[in-house]
Write a protein that holds these residues in place. Structure first.
Motif, PDB file in Angstrom:
ATOM      1  N   VAL A  36       0.856  -1.189   0.000  1.00  0.00           N
ATOM      2  CA  VAL A  36       0.000   0.000   0.000  1.00  0.00           C
ATOM      3  C   VAL A  36       0.892   1.240   0.000  1.00  0.00           C
ATOM      4  CG1 VAL A  36      -1.758   1.285   1.276  1.00  0.00           C
ATOM      5  CG2 VAL A  36      -1.809  -1.218   1.257  1.00  0.00           C
ATOM      6  N   PHE A  37       0.633   2.155  -0.918  1.00  0.00           N
ATOM      7  CA  PHE A  37       1.435   3.373  -1.031  1.00  0.00           C
ATOM      8  C   PHE A  37       1.285   4.229   0.220  1.00  0.00           C
ATOM      9  CE2 PHE A  37       1.789   7.846  -2.724  1.00  0.00           C
ATOM     10  CZ  PHE A  37       3.165   7.820  -2.867  1.00  0.00           C
ATOM     11  N   SER A  38       2.399   4.673   0.779  1.00  0.00           N
ATOM     12  CA  SER A  38       2.404   5.494   1.989  1.00  0.00           C
ATOM     13  C   SER A  38       2.427   6.964   1.575  1.00  0.00           C
ATOM     14  CB  SER A  38       3.624   5.154   2.861  1.00  0.00           C
ATOM     15  OG  SER A  38       3.516   5.746   4.127  1.00  0.00           O
ATOM     16  N   SER A  39       1.250   7.533   1.410  1.00  0.00           N
ATOM     17  CA  SER A  39       1.135   8.877   0.821  1.00  0.00           C
ATOM     18  C   SER A  39       1.289   9.997   1.836  1.00  0.00           C
ATOM     19  CB  SER A  39      -0.219   9.016   0.130  1.00  0.00           C
ATOM     20  OG  SER A  39      -1.272   8.871   1.074  1.00  0.00           O
ATOM     21  N   LYS A  40       1.321   9.671   3.140  1.00  0.00           N
ATOM     22  CA  LYS A  40       1.308  10.723   4.157  1.00  0.00           C
ATOM     23  C   LYS A  40       2.678  11.015   4.744  1.00  0.00           C
ATOM     24  CE  LYS A  40      -3.498   9.983   5.522  1.00  0.00           C
ATOM     25  NZ  LYS A  40      -4.422   9.691   6.639  1.00  0.00           N
ATOM     26  N   GLY A  44       5.776  -5.776  14.686  1.00  0.00           N
ATOM     27  CA  GLY A  44       4.552  -6.432  14.269  1.00  0.00           C
ATOM     28  C   GLY A  44       4.226  -6.141  12.823  1.00  0.00           C
ATOM     29  N   SER A  45       3.262  -6.887  12.295  1.00  0.00           N
ATOM     30  CA  SER A  45       2.961  -6.809  10.866  1.00  0.00           C
ATOM     31  C   SER A  45       2.059  -5.640  10.499  1.00  0.00           C
ATOM     32  CB  SER A  45       2.308  -8.116  10.405  1.00  0.00           C
ATOM     33  OG  SER A  45       1.125  -8.361  11.160  1.00  0.00           O
ATOM     34  N   ASP A  46       1.257  -5.143  11.434  1.00  0.00           N
ATOM     35  CA  ASP A  46       0.329  -4.066  11.123  1.00  0.00           C
ATOM     36  C   ASP A  46       1.002  -2.720  11.377  1.00  0.00           C
ATOM     37  OD1 ASP A  46      -2.074  -2.937  10.324  1.00  0.00           O
ATOM     38  OD2 ASP A  46      -2.868  -2.885  12.363  1.00  0.00           O
ATOM     39  N   CYS A  47       0.855  -1.798  10.432  1.00  0.00           N
ATOM     40  CA  CYS A  47       1.585  -0.533  10.530  1.00  0.00           C
ATOM     41  C   CYS A  47       0.783   0.598   9.907  1.00  0.00           C
ATOM     42  CB  CYS A  47       2.935  -0.660   9.826  1.00  0.00           C
ATOM     43  SG  CYS A  47       3.965   0.826   9.903  1.00  0.00           S
ATOM     44  N   GLY A  48       0.998   1.782  10.418  1.00  0.00           N
ATOM     45  CA  GLY A  48       0.482   3.011   9.833  1.00  0.00           C
ATOM     46  C   GLY A  48       1.474   4.117  10.081  1.00  0.00           C
ATOM     47  N   GLU A  49       1.563   5.085   9.172  1.00  0.00           N
ATOM     48  CA  GLU A  49       2.573   6.125   9.329  1.00  0.00           C
ATOM     49  C   GLU A  49       2.144   7.386   8.595  1.00  0.00           C
ATOM     50  OE1 GLU A  49       5.818   3.921   7.829  1.00  0.00           O
ATOM     51  OE2 GLU A  49       5.015   3.804   5.803  1.00  0.00           O
ATOM     52  N   GLY A  50       2.663   8.501   9.053  1.00  0.00           N
ATOM     53  CA  GLY A  50       2.377   9.782   8.444  1.00  0.00           C
ATOM     54  C   GLY A  50       3.164  10.869   9.153  1.00  0.00           C
ATOM     55  N   THR A  56       4.605   6.894  13.675  1.00  0.00           N
ATOM     56  CA  THR A  56       4.514   5.492  13.293  1.00  0.00           C
ATOM     57  C   THR A  56       3.693   4.740  14.332  1.00  0.00           C
ATOM     58  OG1 THR A  56       6.703   5.560  12.252  1.00  0.00           O
ATOM     59  CG2 THR A  56       5.795   3.389  12.726  1.00  0.00           C
ATOM     60  N   ILE A  57       2.732   3.948  13.847  1.00  0.00           N
ATOM     61  CA  ILE A  57       1.923   3.072  14.697  1.00  0.00           C
ATOM     62  C   ILE A  57       2.195   1.647  14.254  1.00  0.00           C
ATOM     63  CG2 ILE A  57      -0.402   2.552  15.532  1.00  0.00           C
ATOM     64  CD1 ILE A  57      -1.263   5.275  14.316  1.00  0.00           C
ATOM     65  N   GLN A  58       2.584   0.778  15.183  1.00  0.00           N
ATOM     66  CA  GLN A  58       2.929  -0.590  14.796  1.00  0.00           C
ATOM     67  C   GLN A  58       2.460  -1.589  15.846  1.00  0.00           C
ATOM     68  OE1 GLN A  58       7.106  -1.322  14.087  1.00  0.00           O
ATOM     69  NE2 GLN A  58       6.709  -3.208  12.971  1.00  0.00           N
ATOM     70  N   SER A  59       1.857  -2.680  15.369  1.00  0.00           N
ATOM     71  CA  SER A  59       1.459  -3.748  16.274  1.00  0.00           C
ATOM     72  C   SER A  59       2.699  -4.400  16.870  1.00  0.00           C
ATOM     73  CB  SER A  59       0.611  -4.792  15.544  1.00  0.00           C
ATOM     74  OG  SER A  59       1.340  -5.345  14.451  1.00  0.00           O
ATOM     75  N   VAL A  60       2.539  -4.993  18.042  1.00  0.00           N
ATOM     76  CA  VAL A  60       3.663  -5.581  18.779  1.00  0.00           C
ATOM     77  C   VAL A  60       3.472  -7.094  18.865  1.00  0.00           C
ATOM     78  CG1 VAL A  60       4.912  -5.629  20.968  1.00  0.00           C
ATOM     79  CG2 VAL A  60       3.963  -3.469  20.116  1.00  0.00           C
ATOM     80  N   ASP A  61       4.440  -7.833  18.354  1.00  0.00           N
ATOM     81  CA  ASP A  61       4.404  -9.293  18.430  1.00  0.00           C
ATOM     82  C   ASP A  61       5.283  -9.850  19.541  1.00  0.00           C
ATOM     83  OD1 ASP A  61       2.624  -9.467  16.353  1.00  0.00           O
ATOM     84  OD2 ASP A  61       4.159  -9.736  14.815  1.00  0.00           O
TER      85      ASP A  61
END
Length: 391
Positions: A59-63, A184-190, A223-228
């Motif tokens: 998924v393109f990280s546009s932010k 973790g595998s789930d991530c969001g960033e901006g 950055t938001i990231q899930s923790v494994d």
């Protein structure tokens, strides 16, 4: 340098009437991205910089707010007084770099810089508002000084630029570029910017953050990231915290997330590491299945807990607030973030809490009355838990 026969960059005709130099058998260069030299797996050079396509699986990280630095690497061969290894030739950042069609792009007008054929130049891409932020990748440029040399360039392999003396720099950044590969595998960033509302949601839609305008004095990458990686036999997200609902690592039912800023808030706001006073952020996490299966009364008691120091600190509960940017929130608004005022959405969500509501039958999601968010003045690790003492 390592010799790369298929993916080198050649800038032609940008030096003027300087002495020709014999082209070596296949110009040498180094390129680093997801497919070269073990670069960041979410960063890809794109044509005409490198002849490859963006990955369809990302998924393109546009932010994000990437920065480009062009650095003199020194002479390609014999020493030259014209080369100044380590010196910066040009930088591009902010509005210099355009975002369209899932790419970042800038045109380097090379005739504006004093380049020399005997020198090598490196294009570096960093993510974040600072030039010393983490580097995503780089590409070395071999300068040729005349059309005569250009004739030796295989146009199936290299990029000849004679007409306007401009080198297009184009690349793709996927969501996850700022995340820790071991996390973790789930991530969001901006990027949070002064004077702007910022909304960031992870790929899964399981977590996110709303940062109001005025919360930061300078730009910072969020950055938001899930923790494994958890603690103890019970896979604890937050150590020493009882009755927590952290979900299952490496699944979409993960209720444990790290939220971080780069530069950290202490540098951005020149304080103890918080947002500006009166401008708390809303951190949202969808509660895992184990929490949603609680009875209605108990479900309304759980809160998001935060811990700043995993080694020594104690977890503290943060006030429940709606997170209308998450689908699991009973106040979910698909248009949240698309209208001029995000505060309008928040006001409507808060109003929904105190307004009469119908009885819900059968859906646990809809009885999660207080919302999937917590109000926080800073970032750290967050997860759901029951308060130790229930009164």
């Amino acid at each position: 340098m390592n010799r790369i026969t298929l993916l080198s960059l050649v800038v032609a005709g940008i030096v003027g009437c300087r002495a020709d130099r014999a082209l070596p058998p296949g110009p040498s260069a180094e390129i680093q991205d997801a497919t070269h030299l073990d670069g960041n797996s979410f960063f890809f050079w794109l044509p005409p910089t490198v002849n490859q396509h963006a990955p369809s699986s990302q998924v393109f990280s546009s932010k994000l707010r990437p920065a480009i630095t062009i650095v003199d690497q020194g002479p390609a061969g014999a020493p030259s007084a014209n080369c100044h290894a380590g010196s910066t030739v040009r930088t591009f950042s902010g509005s210099d770099i355009t975002v369209s069609n899932a790419t970042y792009h800038v045109n380097w007008h090379t005739d504006q810089d004093d380049l020399h054929a005997e020198c090598t130049y490196r294009i570096k891409v960093n993510v974040g508002p600072r030039l010393d932020s983490p580097e995503l990748g780089f590409a070395d440029v071999d300068v040729v000084s005349s059309g005569k040399q250009l004739k030796n360039v295989d146009t199936d392999e290299f990029i000849p630029l004679l007409d306007d003396r401009t080198l297009p720099i184009t690349f793709f950044i996927g969501v996850g570029a700022t995340c820790n590969p071991a996390g973790g595998s789930d991530c969001g960033e901006g990027v949070a910017r002064p004077g702007e509302n910022t909304l960031i949601v992870t790929n899964s839609g399981n977590a996110g953050v709303f940062i109001p305008a005025g919360a930061v004095d300078n730009e910072t990458t969020i950055t938001i990231q899930s923790v494994d990686q958890r603690f103890g036999e019970g896979d604890q997200c937050i150590p020493r915290l009882a009755d927590q609902f952290a979900g299952t690592p490496k699944t979409l039912d993960n209720g444990c997330y790290d939220f971080r800023a780069d530069p950290p808030l202490a540098d951005v706001n020149d304080n103890g590491g918080t947002f500006r006073e009166g401008f708390n952020a809303t951190a949202g996490i969808c509660p895992p299945i184990a929490a949603m299966n609680l009875d209605h009364a108990t479900l309304d008691l759980i809160q998001i807990f935060r811990i700043d120091d995993l080694g020594e600190g104690n977890a503290v509960a943060i006030p429940n607030v709606p997170a209308p940017f998450l689908r699991c929130d009973p106040h979910f608004s698909p248009s949240f973030g698309s209208r001029p005022s995000l505060f309008g959405d928040l006001a409507r969500a808060f109003a929904a809490i105190v307004s009469p509501r119908p009885l819900y039958a059968g859906t646990r999601r809809m009885v999660f009355d207080l919302g999937a968010g917590g109000s926080t003045d800073g970032f750290s690790r967050f997860s759901w838990a029951l308060p130790s003492v229930i009164k």
